[in-house]
Design an enzyme around this catalytic site. Structure first.
Site, short mmCIF file in Angstrom:
data_model
loop_
_atom_site.label_atom_id
_atom_site.label_comp_id
_atom_site.label_asym_id
_atom_site.label_seq_id
_atom_site.Cartn_x
_atom_site.Cartn_y
_atom_site.Cartn_z
CB THR A 166 -90.64 -51.47 24.27
OG1 THR A 166 -92.06 -51.28 24.31
CG2 THR A 166 -90.09 -51.52 25.69
CE LYS A 172 -93.98 -51.19 26.94
NZ LYS A 172 -95.33 -51.77 27.06
CE LYS A 224 -88.50 -55.55 22.80
NZ LYS A 224 -89.33 -54.35 22.76
P1 NAP Z 1 -94.21 -57.38 15.84
O1 NAP Z 1 -95.59 -57.69 15.42
O2 NAP Z 1 -93.22 -58.49 15.99
O3 NAP Z 1 -93.63 -56.29 14.82
C1 NAP Z 1 -92.26 -55.92 14.86
C2 NAP Z 1 -92.02 -54.85 13.81
O4 NAP Z 1 -90.62 -54.53 13.81
C3 NAP Z 1 -92.35 -55.31 12.38
O5 NAP Z 1 -92.82 -54.20 11.66
C4 NAP Z 1 -90.99 -55.78 11.88
O6 NAP Z 1 -90.90 -55.80 10.48
C5 NAP Z 1 -90.11 -54.71 12.47
N1 NAP Z 1 -88.70 -55.07 12.53
C6 NAP Z 1 -88.12 -56.04 13.29
N2 NAP Z 1 -86.79 -56.07 13.09
C7 NAP Z 1 -86.52 -55.10 12.16
C8 NAP Z 1 -85.32 -54.62 11.55
N3 NAP Z 1 -84.13 -55.14 11.85
N4 NAP Z 1 -85.44 -53.60 10.68
C9 NAP Z 1 -86.64 -53.06 10.39
N5 NAP Z 1 -87.80 -53.46 10.93
C10 NAP Z 1 -87.75 -54.47 11.82
O7 NAP Z 1 -94.15 -56.60 17.24
P2 NAP Z 1 -95.27 -55.69 17.93
O8 NAP Z 1 -96.03 -56.54 18.87
O9 NAP Z 1 -95.96 -54.87 16.90
O10 NAP Z 1 -94.32 -54.77 18.83
C11 NAP Z 1 -93.69 -53.63 18.30
C12 NAP Z 1 -93.11 -52.83 19.47
O11 NAP Z 1 -94.17 -52.47 20.37
C13 NAP Z 1 -92.09 -53.63 20.31
O12 NAP Z 1 -91.07 -52.75 20.74
C14 NAP Z 1 -92.93 -54.12 21.48
O13 NAP Z 1 -92.14 -54.38 22.62
C15 NAP Z 1 -93.88 -52.94 21.68
N6 NAP Z 1 -95.19 -53.25 22.31
C16 NAP Z 1 -95.91 -54.35 21.93
C17 NAP Z 1 -97.16 -54.58 22.52
C18 NAP Z 1 -98.00 -55.79 22.15
O14 NAP Z 1 -98.98 -56.07 22.85
N7 NAP Z 1 -97.70 -56.50 21.08
C19 NAP Z 1 -97.66 -53.70 23.48
C20 NAP Z 1 -96.90 -52.57 23.81
C21 NAP Z 1 -95.67 -52.34 23.21
P3 NAP Z 1 -91.44 -57.10 9.66
O15 NAP Z 1 -92.94 -56.95 9.63
O16 NAP Z 1 -90.81 -57.00 8.33
O17 NAP Z 1 -91.00 -58.32 10.45
#
Ligand code: NAP
Length: 289
Positions: A96, A171, A240
């Site tokens: 997102t 979204k 965010k």
């Molecule tokens: P998360 O568990 O916090 O994972 C974040 C990911 O981004 C990790 O792989 C992290 O790497 C990476 N990352 C963060 N900063 C970075 C950087 N500067 N350079 C390279 N990699 C970086 O988040 P998530 O829940 O999976 O969400 C991921 C995306 O999906 C977000 O955009 C979120 O808004 C969206 N989303 C989430 C959900 C949900 O229910 N969680 C649902 C729909 C959409 P590390 O592992 O090394 O920290």
């Protein structure tokens, strides 16, 4: 075998990458911290030393990282995925991101001959791991047709909103409305608690009454029980998304006081505990003032 590079193995990306392995794709993976890739490597994924290394031979590159900065870093940063991708390769952004970022990335990646698919998702990490996400696509129709075989393992629904950027618009309004609902639910629950209501009855009435949206159903019992185990969406991510949505509103519908109030509520939540579950909003609104 179709070759997919998957970049970003957080709560969502880890399960999504696993879906490609289940579907028999040739999968290379990269994550900023390697530990999250270990079990995928054990299942047959190739560990790449950089996003560039992951993407170099891929037919499609899928990214699922936190935000605009992370997206820019993995596509265009040092050793970024776009550095050596073949012309005509699919660049599928599932993170997102802001609307501005989606449009900018489409321009940058198209200029390199790549096909950019704006593809944020709805669904929790369990849905990601089960291939039951809904994909919110902004792309030219012909590009989407080309991408479908690479989207199919991830989802049980594709909603095509129009050109690049439209998936992200949907979204962002979706998650902005979620922020409003969760912040409002926290205030309602806190008021009911202060009034001394039977909170089991409140929980049941909220979950079955006229305001019983999926967000209210999901969060009401957890808030009342103060049970935030298994955080799946953090305060930082909710903030965010609301911030990106309000930035989009600036250009289209300035004002949006309700949305701004929810954004301010999540600014507080992010400042106090960014990695905690978004439902902990109940603790913030319940604090004595
Ligand atoms: P998360 O568990 O916090 O994972 C974040 C990911 O981004 C990790 O792989 C992290 O790497 C990476 N990352 C963060 N900063 C970075 C950087 N500067 N350079 C390279 N990699 C970086 O988040 P998530 O829940 O999976 O969400 C991921 C995306 O999906 C977000 O955009 C979120 O808004 C969206 N989303 C989430 C959900 C949900 O229910 N969680 C649902 C729909 C959409 P590390 O592992 O090394 O920290």
């Amino acid at each position: 075998m179709p070759r997919v590079a998957f970049i970003g193995l957080g709560r969502m990306g880890h399960g999504m990458a696993g879906r490609y392995l289940d579907a028999g794709f040739d999968v290379s993976v990269w994550n900023r911290s390697k530990a999250k890739a270990e079990d995928l490597i054990a299942r047959g994924a190739r560990w790449a030393t950089s996003p560039e290394d992951a993407a170099v031979d891929a037919d499609a590159v899928v990214t699922m990282v936190a935000d605009d900065d992370a997206s820019r870093a993995v596509w265009l940063g040092k050793d970024g995925a776009a550095a050596n991708m073949k012309a005509g390769t699919l660049a599928i952004e599932c993170s997102t991101v802001s609307h501005r970022h989606a449009l900018d990335m489409a321009l940058e990646l198209r200029a390199r001959g790549l096909i950019y698919i704006d593809c944020p998702v709805t669904g929790l990490p369990e849905a990601a791991a089960a291939g039951k996400l809904t994909l919110l696509v902004g792309a030219d129709a012909a590009d989407l047709e080309r991408a479908r075989p690479y989207l199919a393992p991830l989802c049980n629904k594709i909603r095509h909103f129009g050109a690049v950027g439209t998936g992200t618009v949907f979204k962002l309004i979706n998650n902005l409305m979620g922020a409003v609902q969760i912040a409002s639910l926290a205030e309602g629950v806190a008021i009911a608690e202060r009034a001394g209501l039977d909170m089991n009855l409140v929980a049941e009435a909220l979950a079955t009454g006229a305001v019983a949206s999926p967000q209210v159903i999901r969060h009401s019992k957890r808030m009342i029980a103060r049970d935030f185990s298994g955080a799946s969406f953090t305060a930082a991510l909710r903030h965010k998304d609301a911030a990106y949505a309000v930035a989009l509103a600036e250009a289209l519908l300035p004002g949006v006081p309700v949305s701004r109030a929810a954004l301010a509520a999540y600014e507080t939540a992010k400042t106090s505990a960014p990695d905690d579950d978004e439902g902990k909003m109940i603790e913030i609104v319940s604090r004595p003032k």
